[in-house]
Design a protein around this motif. Structure first.
Motif, PDB file in Angstrom:
ATOM      1  N   GLU A  22     -97.598   9.106 -39.371  1.00 38.21           N
ATOM      2  CA  GLU A  22     -97.623   7.707 -38.913  1.00 38.21           C
ATOM      3  C   GLU A  22     -97.442   6.763 -40.099  1.00 38.21           C
ATOM      4  O   GLU A  22     -96.679   5.805 -40.032  1.00 38.21           O
ATOM      5  CB  GLU A  22     -98.934   7.390 -38.206  1.00 38.21           C
ATOM      6  N   GLN A  23     -98.159   7.026 -41.177  1.00 35.14           N
ATOM      7  CA  GLN A  23     -98.054   6.181 -42.366  1.00 35.14           C
ATOM      8  C   GLN A  23     -96.647   6.251 -42.957  1.00 35.14           C
ATOM      9  O   GLN A  23     -96.063   5.227 -43.295  1.00 35.14           O
ATOM     10  CB  GLN A  23     -99.078   6.605 -43.418  1.00 35.14           C
ATOM     11  N   ARG A  24     -96.110   7.455 -43.067  1.00 32.51           N
ATOM     12  CA  ARG A  24     -94.762   7.608 -43.621  1.00 32.51           C
ATOM     13  C   ARG A  24     -93.711   6.915 -42.757  1.00 32.51           C
ATOM     14  O   ARG A  24     -92.774   6.315 -43.273  1.00 32.51           O
ATOM     15  CB  ARG A  24     -94.427   9.089 -43.797  1.00 32.51           C
ATOM     16  N   ASP A  79    -104.513  -1.846 -43.399  1.00 33.10           N
ATOM     17  CA  ASP A  79    -105.942  -1.559 -43.542  1.00 33.10           C
ATOM     18  C   ASP A  79    -106.206  -0.116 -43.955  1.00 33.10           C
ATOM     19  O   ASP A  79    -107.361   0.296 -44.058  1.00 33.10           O
ATOM     20  CB  ASP A  79    -106.675  -1.874 -42.236  1.00 33.10           C
ATOM     21  N   GLY A  80    -105.140   0.663 -44.186  1.00 31.11           N
ATOM     22  CA  GLY A  80    -105.300   2.045 -44.621  1.00 31.11           C
ATOM     23  C   GLY A  80    -105.804   2.979 -43.539  1.00 31.11           C
ATOM     24  O   GLY A  80    -106.394   4.018 -43.834  1.00 31.11           O
ATOM     25  N   GLU A  81    -105.557   2.625 -42.292  1.00 31.05           N
ATOM     26  CA  GLU A  81    -106.049   3.414 -41.172  1.00 31.05           C
ATOM     27  C   GLU A  81    -105.055   4.466 -40.684  1.00 31.05           C
ATOM     28  O   GLU A  81    -105.407   5.297 -39.856  1.00 31.05           O
ATOM     29  CB  GLU A  81    -106.429   2.492 -40.009  1.00 31.05           C
ATOM     30  N   LEU A  82    -103.827   4.439 -41.182  1.00 32.64           N
ATOM     31  CA  LEU A  82    -102.827   5.430 -40.767  1.00 32.64           C
ATOM     32  C   LEU A  82    -102.796   6.575 -41.769  1.00 32.64           C
ATOM     33  O   LEU A  82    -103.052   6.394 -42.953  1.00 32.64           O
ATOM     34  CB  LEU A  82    -101.436   4.795 -40.689  1.00 32.64           C
ATOM     35  N   ARG A  83    -102.470   7.736 -41.285  1.00 36.66           N
ATOM     36  CA  ARG A  83    -102.383   8.923 -42.120  1.00 36.66           C
ATOM     37  C   ARG A  83    -101.125   9.704 -41.765  1.00 36.66           C
ATOM     38  O   ARG A  83    -100.548   9.537 -40.689  1.00 36.66           O
ATOM     39  CB  ARG A  83    -103.600   9.833 -41.909  1.00 36.66           C
ATOM     40  N   GLY A  84    -100.736  10.547 -42.677  1.00 39.42           N
ATOM     41  CA  GLY A  84     -99.660  11.495 -42.431  1.00 39.42           C
ATOM     42  C   GLY A  84     -98.364  10.872 -41.970  1.00 39.42           C
ATOM     43  O   GLY A  84     -97.868   9.910 -42.556  1.00 39.42           O
ATOM     44  N   MET A 117     -87.094   7.993 -36.865  1.00 35.50           N
ATOM     45  CA  MET A 117     -87.396   6.690 -37.442  1.00 35.50           C
ATOM     46  C   MET A 117     -87.891   5.766 -36.324  1.00 35.50           C
ATOM     47  O   MET A 117     -87.338   5.755 -35.236  1.00 35.50           O
ATOM     48  CB  MET A 117     -86.152   6.108 -38.091  1.00 35.50           C
ATOM     49  N   ILE A 118     -88.912   4.978 -36.640  1.00 37.40           N
ATOM     50  CA  ILE A 118     -89.457   4.056 -35.649  1.00 37.40           C
ATOM     51  C   ILE A 118     -88.692   2.741 -35.679  1.00 37.40           C
ATOM     52  O   ILE A 118     -88.034   2.415 -36.668  1.00 37.40           O
ATOM     53  CB  ILE A 118     -90.966   3.824 -35.870  1.00 37.40           C
ATOM     54  N   ASP A 119     -88.784   1.981 -34.592  1.00 34.56           N
ATOM     55  CA  ASP A 119     -88.095   0.692 -34.530  1.00 34.56           C
ATOM     56  C   ASP A 119     -89.053  -0.431 -34.946  1.00 34.56           C
ATOM     57  O   ASP A 119     -90.225  -0.195 -35.262  1.00 34.56           O
ATOM     58  CB  ASP A 119     -87.507   0.445 -33.142  1.00 34.56           C
ATOM     59  N   CYS A 120     -88.553  -1.642 -34.955  1.00 34.44           N
ATOM     60  CA  CYS A 120     -89.332  -2.804 -35.396  1.00 34.44           C
ATOM     61  C   CYS A 120     -90.585  -2.999 -34.542  1.00 34.44           C
ATOM     62  O   CYS A 120     -91.661  -3.264 -35.092  1.00 34.44           O
ATOM     63  CB  CYS A 120     -88.482  -4.069 -35.370  1.00 34.44           C
ATOM     64  N   GLN A 175     -92.376  -0.848 -32.933  1.00 37.26           N
ATOM     65  CA  GLN A 175     -93.378   0.161 -33.264  1.00 37.26           C
ATOM     66  C   GLN A 175     -93.995  -0.109 -34.641  1.00 37.26           C
ATOM     67  O   GLN A 175     -95.200   0.010 -34.817  1.00 37.26           O
ATOM     68  CB  GLN A 175     -92.761   1.558 -33.238  1.00 37.26           C
ATOM     69  N   ALA A 176     -93.155  -0.454 -35.612  1.00 40.19           N
ATOM     70  CA  ALA A 176     -93.650  -0.712 -36.963  1.00 40.19           C
ATOM     71  C   ALA A 176     -94.605  -1.899 -36.972  1.00 40.19           C
ATOM     72  O   ALA A 176     -95.677  -1.843 -37.591  1.00 40.19           O
ATOM     73  CB  ALA A 176     -92.483  -0.958 -37.925  1.00 40.19           C
TER      74      ALA A 176
END
Length: 78
Positions: free
Chosen positions: A23-25, A16-21, A1-4, A6-7
């Motif tokens: 990273e997005q999850r 903007d819909g630029e993350l995938r897989g 899990m990422i922290d604040c 990083q998020a």
């Protein structure tokens, strides 16, 4: 899990819909579990909606509006 940190660093790319897989999850999972970051996301969604509605290329921006928007976005990012 990422922290604040990083998020929030990935928030604009996420919106903007630029993350995938994964990273997005990771960002989605963090936003679901963190009210603070979720509130920041909602604020940015609202700002983007206002910009889309009000700031069209053919419309002259009121003096200082673009700079105020940049400052708010920069302060939210930092």
């Amino acid at each position: 899990m990422i922290d604040c940190d990083q998020a929030l660093a990935e928030l604009e790319a996420y919106l903007d819909g630029e993350l995938r897989g994964s990273e997005q999850r990771s960002v989605e999972d963090h936003l679901q579990g963190c009210a603070h970051c979720f509130d920041r996301k909602e604020f940015r969604v609202q700002v983007k909606a206002v910009i889309r509605r009000k700031c069209r290329p053919s419309v002259e921006l009121p003096p200082g509006l673009a700079e105020r928007i940049r400052l708010v976005l920069r302060s939210e990012r930092d």
